[in-house]
Structures are given as structure tokens and as C-alpha cells.
Design an enzyme around this catalytic site. Structure first.
Site, mmCIF file in Angstrom:
data_model
loop_
_atom_site.group_PDB
_atom_site.id
_atom_site.type_symbol
_atom_site.label_atom_id
_atom_site.label_comp_id
_atom_site.label_asym_id
_atom_site.label_seq_id
_atom_site.Cartn_x
_atom_site.Cartn_y
_atom_site.Cartn_z
ATOM 1 N N LYS A 193 -4.463 -5.665 6.153
ATOM 2 C CA LYS A 193 -3.457 -5.356 7.159
ATOM 3 C C LYS A 193 -3.128 -6.608 7.958
ATOM 4 O O LYS A 193 -4.031 -7.292 8.460
ATOM 5 C CB LYS A 193 -3.978 -4.257 8.100
ATOM 6 C CG LYS A 193 -4.449 -3.010 7.370
ATOM 7 C CD LYS A 193 -5.161 -2.028 8.297
ATOM 8 C CE LYS A 193 -4.215 -1.335 9.229
ATOM 9 N NZ LYS A 193 -4.889 -0.205 9.931
ATOM 10 N N GLY A 217 2.402 4.862 0.906
ATOM 11 C CA GLY A 217 2.578 5.518 2.197
ATOM 12 C C GLY A 217 3.782 4.993 2.945
ATOM 13 O O GLY A 217 4.461 4.057 2.504
ATOM 14 N N ILE A 218 4.035 5.587 4.091
ATOM 15 C CA ILE A 218 5.164 5.170 4.936
ATOM 16 C C ILE A 218 4.825 3.848 5.594
ATOM 17 O O ILE A 218 3.744 3.667 6.158
ATOM 18 C CB ILE A 218 5.447 6.242 6.003
ATOM 19 C CG1 ILE A 218 5.798 7.574 5.329
ATOM 20 C CG2 ILE A 218 6.576 5.800 6.928
ATOM 21 C CD1 ILE A 218 5.898 8.740 6.281
ATOM 22 N N LYS A 219 5.747 2.886 5.535
ATOM 23 C CA LYS A 219 5.496 1.574 6.130
ATOM 24 C C LYS A 219 5.367 1.692 7.640
ATOM 25 O O LYS A 219 6.083 2.441 8.295
ATOM 26 C CB LYS A 219 6.629 0.611 5.778
ATOM 27 C CG LYS A 219 6.681 0.239 4.303
ATOM 28 C CD LYS A 219 7.806 -0.747 4.030
ATOM 29 C CE LYS A 219 7.867 -1.120 2.559
ATOM 30 N NZ LYS A 219 8.978 -2.073 2.266
ATOM 31 N N GLY A 220 4.438 0.930 8.198
ATOM 32 C CA GLY A 220 4.217 0.951 9.637
ATOM 33 C C GLY A 220 5.195 0.059 10.369
ATOM 34 O O GLY A 220 5.794 -0.851 9.787
ATOM 35 N N MET A 221 5.358 0.331 11.661
ATOM 36 C CA MET A 221 6.249 -0.473 12.482
ATOM 37 C C MET A 221 5.587 -1.754 12.964
ATOM 38 O O MET A 221 6.263 -2.729 13.274
ATOM 39 C CB MET A 221 6.700 0.338 13.700
ATOM 40 C CG MET A 221 7.505 1.577 13.373
ATOM 41 S SD MET A 221 7.950 2.470 14.877
ATOM 42 C CE MET A 221 8.857 3.872 14.182
ATOM 43 N N ALA A 272 0.833 -1.200 0.000
ATOM 44 C CA ALA A 272 0.000 0.000 0.000
ATOM 45 C C ALA A 272 0.870 1.252 0.000
ATOM 46 O O ALA A 272 1.921 1.286 0.652
ATOM 47 C CB ALA A 272 -0.917 -0.004 1.214
ATOM 48 N N ASP A 302 -13.992 1.431 10.063
ATOM 49 C CA ASP A 302 -14.454 0.097 10.456
ATOM 50 C C ASP A 302 -13.477 -0.933 9.905
ATOM 51 O O ASP A 302 -12.928 -0.778 8.806
ATOM 52 C CB ASP A 302 -15.851 -0.152 9.897
ATOM 53 C CG ASP A 302 -16.499 -1.393 10.482
ATOM 54 O OD1 ASP A 302 -16.017 -1.885 11.521
ATOM 55 O OD2 ASP A 302 -17.491 -1.878 9.904
#
Length: 583
Positions: A346, A327-331, A325, A381
Site C-alpha cells: 500500500k 476491489g474498489i480503488k481507495g481515495m 489489488a 498488522d
């Protein structure tokens, strides 16, 4: 070859299983409707704490009934209830039992849930469960029973007054004639210029059941002009002093769509024939998927069923590949999407990048919290799935490399399928930080106002986002700002908001790290300015409108209100759309 007696015995067992599941469903649905019917009294009494409790209890009811039926099945037979052949026969019997059932689609999902409770979720097979429905949905001749039709009336004010009176609220109206005139004026300005029929030939179809959510009741219907439909949504509020009033009139699809947004909790609406309500609402919001509307009217489990069916259909009619996706990758989470599909998937990483110290169990509990909480239009949601099956060939090499690197324990390849053992789905939005890269000055100011409103409204609803970085908020197609990263949320009342202590000497002043003690729940609002690093324009706009967010007293004040039992007022429409009650 199985002997005839054995076949009869197994069919008899399957029939007892099917009847047990159907009886369990009937019990669940009756309790569900009774909980829903209580919404009117809770609204009229302005018992907002009871409203919140009822929302959670109704969601928990489904799980409790599925668990109860699953445990009961073992007592109606001495056979192995994990035997897949037995379930294959049970489904065939159940299909006969629910044929022409008024709520057969919900009954089928209940069967699926019981099967999933007893068996592994990777056994997704239409021979065993209802991957596809057993029946074609159709509109019976009795569709009129879900709405009241008003026609042959050229006096719009008189017609509206009758609609309001027919809602039969027990609490009196604050000023009925004032509200009637305000609605009539909106009709004359928004709808009248666009209709082709004389007023007396219009038909007003108003759903018999009022829709309740949070602190509002919604009278919902459609205006029929030949073969065209206009929505009519009348939000009714309780002044908490013994009077009701209509807050605004929503007469266009865009605004109605926001009322039914994926960022809001489910309505309490007496809908014993769910499909008919779906059909009615789809005529007014044709762009919404069936899963979205089923969720909106209070059937989130069936919404998952419909989502999976829509997903399978989309996969058959598309050829693009799943990708990481934007955007900045999540931790904590790895997020991927299909460009042609407006959903993100996710998954929780096996290990978290520093300084994250949460666990898998904590992250899952945060998502559960969101699913049970009033999302007040500011949290997306999510739907949770176990053993979700994808065609392996549709995954880009870059995405597969990423998933195998960060979450190998969740992946299982079986032939040409990739099975992800646990994931969440969520509506895809444009990350706020990416939106700002291309935003005009007007749009920047608009989303910064929205961003601050989102933070404040979440806080007033006792939700602290934790990490308020721009990348953790999304922008919807209506340019509303919504929070979607839940791994650090917590109740606002659990936070200890502090001022940064003044340094006592030069060494403390020059220190790169905090020289003062910081507990896990300490929050320093002054540091929120760091969220705008690299975007001075956005920061300036935000501070002009929401500078109080940097002030510790602002947060203390909200905490005090929450502890005193205040339930926040949040409206699914712009405040400027509210009627002036002093007119």
C-alpha cells in the site's frame, strides 16, 4: 593503495563502532526482557491500563535505543560514520562478535536499524547490512531448557493439574478442580480419539514462559504422540476479584493459529532465545512464516527482516507480475499485490480524491496509531518500509501506469529496479464487498455477524473506523472480518455522535444536502444503513443481529465506559468455546 597503518586505524574504528552497537543491543535486550518480565505482575494485579502502557513503551524502547546508539557512534570516532567502506568493515567485525550469540538474529537486525538510522535506506547491500543472516540457525542440544516435559503419566487430570500449578501464578485459582476437569474433558473429546500411543506414553512439553497479551495469560505447549504434535493452549483469565480461571482449552492448529493471528498485538513472553521459540511454535503452526511468529512473540523489527528475506526468496521462485489489488480503488491509498503472494503493498497517493481532506502526515500518524494500539483481532498488522526495491520487469503495464499517475513522487527507477520510497505491507484478505458477491446465505449471515462484531469490538477498544464501508473490511481464511483501511480512524472518544435533527419545514425536508451544521467530528449513526446500498440481503442480516449500531445511545454508552477506564474483553476464540464456570 592504502597503507597498512591506515588499514589498522580503519579496522580499529570499525571495531569500536561494532562494539558500541553490540553494547547498545545488549542494553536494549536487557531492558526489553525486564519490561516483558513485568507482564506477570501486571496480569496478576489486573492492571490493564499498565498492560497497555507497557506494550507501547516496549515498542518505543527499540527506537529510542537505536537513536541513542546512532548518536553515540559519532563520539567514538572522528571518522565519517556515513562512510560505506567503514560500515563494510564494521559488519565484518560485528559478525565475529555475534558468532554463536544466543539471540544473534535479533542482534543483526539491531545493526541494520542503526545503519538505517544513519544512512539512507536505499543502500540495501549484504556487504553493508544483514540482508541475509551471517549464521545458519540450528537447534542446540539445550533446546529442552525452554520447556518442561511431562511424561509417564496416564492420569490426564493429575497431569493437567500439575501443569497449571507449575505456572506458579501468585494469584490463587478460582476453582482449580473445576478447570482441570473441563480441560481433561476437552482432551478426551478432541485429542484422545486421534492419538496412536497409550496415554502413559504421551509427552507434554510446556513452554516455561507464559505468554501474556491484553487481559489474558496463555500456557502454551505441545502434546507429542510419536512423531506427531498436537498443540495445547490454555488461556488463563483474572476475575479481578483475586482469582484466576482457565477460560478454554485450544487443542488444534486452526484455533491456535487464530491466537497467533496477524490481527492481534504482540505477546509479552520471556524469550531470551527467540529462535528456539520460533522453532517450537513452527512445529505446531508450520503454515506461518517466520516473520509472523517473530512478530507474535514481540520482535516486530526482526519480523520485517524476515519478511524481506521471505519476499526475496519468493521473487526468485515465482514469475507472475504485480497487479492492482482486486476491489474498489481507495481515495487515499493505491494497493497492489502479487497473485502468488498473500501480501498487499500500500502506498499513499500524492493527491487525494475529494472529499478526502487528510494529509500524508495524518495518514502516516493513523498507521502509527494502529501499530501502537491493541488490535483486538480486528485490525491487520502492517509493516512500514522505506525505499523498498522491486524488479521493474515484474510490474504489469497497467500497474505501472496507475502508480505513475497517482504517486509519481514515491517512485524511483534505478536500472532494472523500481524503488518505492515509502510503503506499507499487509496480509491480503478478500474485501468484504467482494466476498458477499459470491457468498451463500449462510456465509452472508456469518460475515455480517462478524462485521458487526468487528465494529463493536473496535469501538469498545476506543477505535472508530471512520469509513465503515464494506470495502474497507476483509475476510480472512477463517472467515473472520478484519478492518484494514486506516486513513480515517480516530479514538472513539474524539467523536461527537448525534441524531439527525428533525426537519422544521418542507424546504429542509426536501433538501439534498444537510440543512443543519455538521462539524468535522460529528457522526450520525442513522446514516450507517447507507453502507449496505445494493445488498439488501446483507443489510437485513446485519440489522437483525446488530441493529443497535444505528442507535446513538449505543455509541454514547461505549464512550462512557471508555472514559471510566473499562478495557474490553475480546477473545481469540469463539465465545461458545469458553468453559461454563457455573458447572
Amino acid at each position: 593503495m592504502t597503507c597498512p597503518d591506515a588499514i589498522f586505524f580503519r579496522n580499529s574504528t570499525a571495531r569500536r563502532m561494532s562494539k558500541t552497537i553490540l553494547n547498545g543491543f545488549r542494553s536494549y535486550f536487557a531492558d526489553y526482557l525486564n519490561m516483558t518480565l513485568g507482564a506477570k505482575a501486571r496480569f496478576e494485579k489486573a492492571d490493564w491500563q499498565a498492560v497497555q502502557r507497557a506494550n507501547v513503551e516496549r515498542l518505543e524502547l527499540y527506537k529510542a535505543k537505536v537513536r541513542q546508539v546512532s548518536e553515540l557512534l559519532a563520539t567514538v570516532t572522528n571518522k565519517d560514520i556515513t562512510d560505506l567502506e567503514l560500515w563494510r568493515q564494521a559488519k565484518a567485525v560485528y559478525t565475529q562478535l555475534v558468532f554463536n550469540f544466543p539471540n544473534y538474529e535479533i542482534a543483526e537486525t539491531f545493526f541494520n536499524s542503526v545503519f538505517g538510522y544513519i544512512n539512507d535506506h536505499d543502500k540495501i547491500d549484504d556487504d553493508l547490512i544483514y540482508v541475509l543472516s551471517s549464521q545458519m540457525a540450528s537447534i542446540p542440544e539445550a533446546e529442552y531448557s525452554i520447556y518442561v516435559r511431562y511424561e509417564n503419566n496416564s492420569d490426564i487430570a493429575a497431569l493437567i493439574e500439575q501443569i497449571l500449578l507449575d505456572a506458579e501464578f501468585s494469584t490463587p485459582w478460582e476453582n482449580l478442580s473445576r478447570d482441570v476437569q473441563a480441560i481433561a474433558q476437552e482432551f478426551n473429546e478432541q485429542v484422545a480419539p486421534h492419538i496412536s500411543s497409550p496415554l502413559g506414553e504421551l509427552k507434554f512439553d510446556i513452554l516455561e514462559s507464559v505468554f501474556y497479551r491484553s487481559k489474558a495469560a496463555y500456557i502454551i505447549g505441545r502434546i507429542v504422540d510419536g512423531d506427531r504434535f498436537f498443540p495445547i493452549v490454555l488461556p488463563v483469565l483474572n476475575n479481578e476479584k483475586g482469582g484466576l480461571f482457565v477460560d478454554t482449552a485450544i487443542l488444534n492448529r486452526e484455533e491456535m493459529s487464530v491466537v497467533f493471528s496477524f490481527t492481534r498485538t504482540y505477546f509479552m513472553v520471556d524469550a531470551p532465545l527467540p529462535y528456539l521459540y520460533l522453532h517450537f511454535l513452527k512445529q505446531l503452526m508450520p503454515h506461518k512464516g517466520d516473520n509472523e511468529i517473530y512478530a507474535s512473540i514481540g520482535f516486530p523489527k526482526h519480523a520485517k527482516t524476515e519478511f524481506y528475506r521471505e519476499f526475496v526468496s519468493h521473487m526468485r521462485n515465482s514469475q507472475d507480475q504485480f497487479v492492482i489489488a482486486p476491489g474498489i480503488k481507495g481515495m487515499v491509498m493505491s494497493v497492489f499485490t502479487l497473485p502468488s503472494y498473500d501480501i498487499v503493498f500500500k502506498i499513499i497517493k500524492d493527491k487525494f480524491d475529494p472529499p478526502k481532506e487528510v494529509t500524508h502526515e495524518i495518514v502516516r500518524s493513523k498507521y502509527t496509531l494502529v501499530s501502537r494500539h491493541d488490535r483486538i483481532g480486528r485490525m491487520a498488522d502492517t509493516q512500514e518500509f522505506a525505499n523498498f526495491s522491486f524488479p521493474l520487469s515484474r510490474f504489469s503495464s497497467e500497474l505501472m501506469e496507475e502508480l505513475q499517475k497517482v504517486a509519481p513522487s514515491l517512485l524511483h527507477i534505478e536500472g532494472d529496479r523500481l524503488i518505492i520510497k515509502h510503503l506499507y505491507t499487509e496480509r491480503r484478505m478478500t474485501p468484504l464487498n467482494l466476498f458477499l458477491h459470491k457468498a451463500s446465505e449462510e456465509d452472508t449471515r456469518g460475515v455480517m455477524e462478524e462485521y458487526g462484531n468487528a465494529i463493536k469490538q473496535l469501538a469498545a477498544a476506543n477505535i472508530f473506523p471512520g469509513d465503515m464501508l464494506l470495502k474497507n473490511f476483509g475476510v480472512t481464511r477463517h472467515k473472520r472480518v478484519v478492518f484494514y483501511d486506516y486513513d480515517e480512524i480516530c479514538p472513539l472518544t474524539d467523536c461527537n455522535f448525534r441524531r439527525i435533527p428533525e426537519p422544521q419545514n418542507e424546504e429542509q425536508e426536501m433538501s439534498l444536502r444537510p440543512w443543519y451544521t455538521v462539524a468535522a467530528n460529528d457522526v450520525f449513526p442513522e446514516e450507517f444503513r447507507l453502507f449496505f446500498s445494493g445488498n439488501p440481503g446483507a443489510r437485513k442480516a446485519f440489522e437483525e443481529m446488530h441493529g443497535d449500531i444505528y442507535d446513538v445511545e449505543f455509541w454514547w454508552g461505549l464512550q462512557e465506559q471508555i472514559r471510566n477506564g473499562k478495557i474490553v474483553d475480546v477473545f481469540p476464540y469463539r465465545r461458545r468455546r469458553r468453559f461454563d464456570r457455573n458447572r
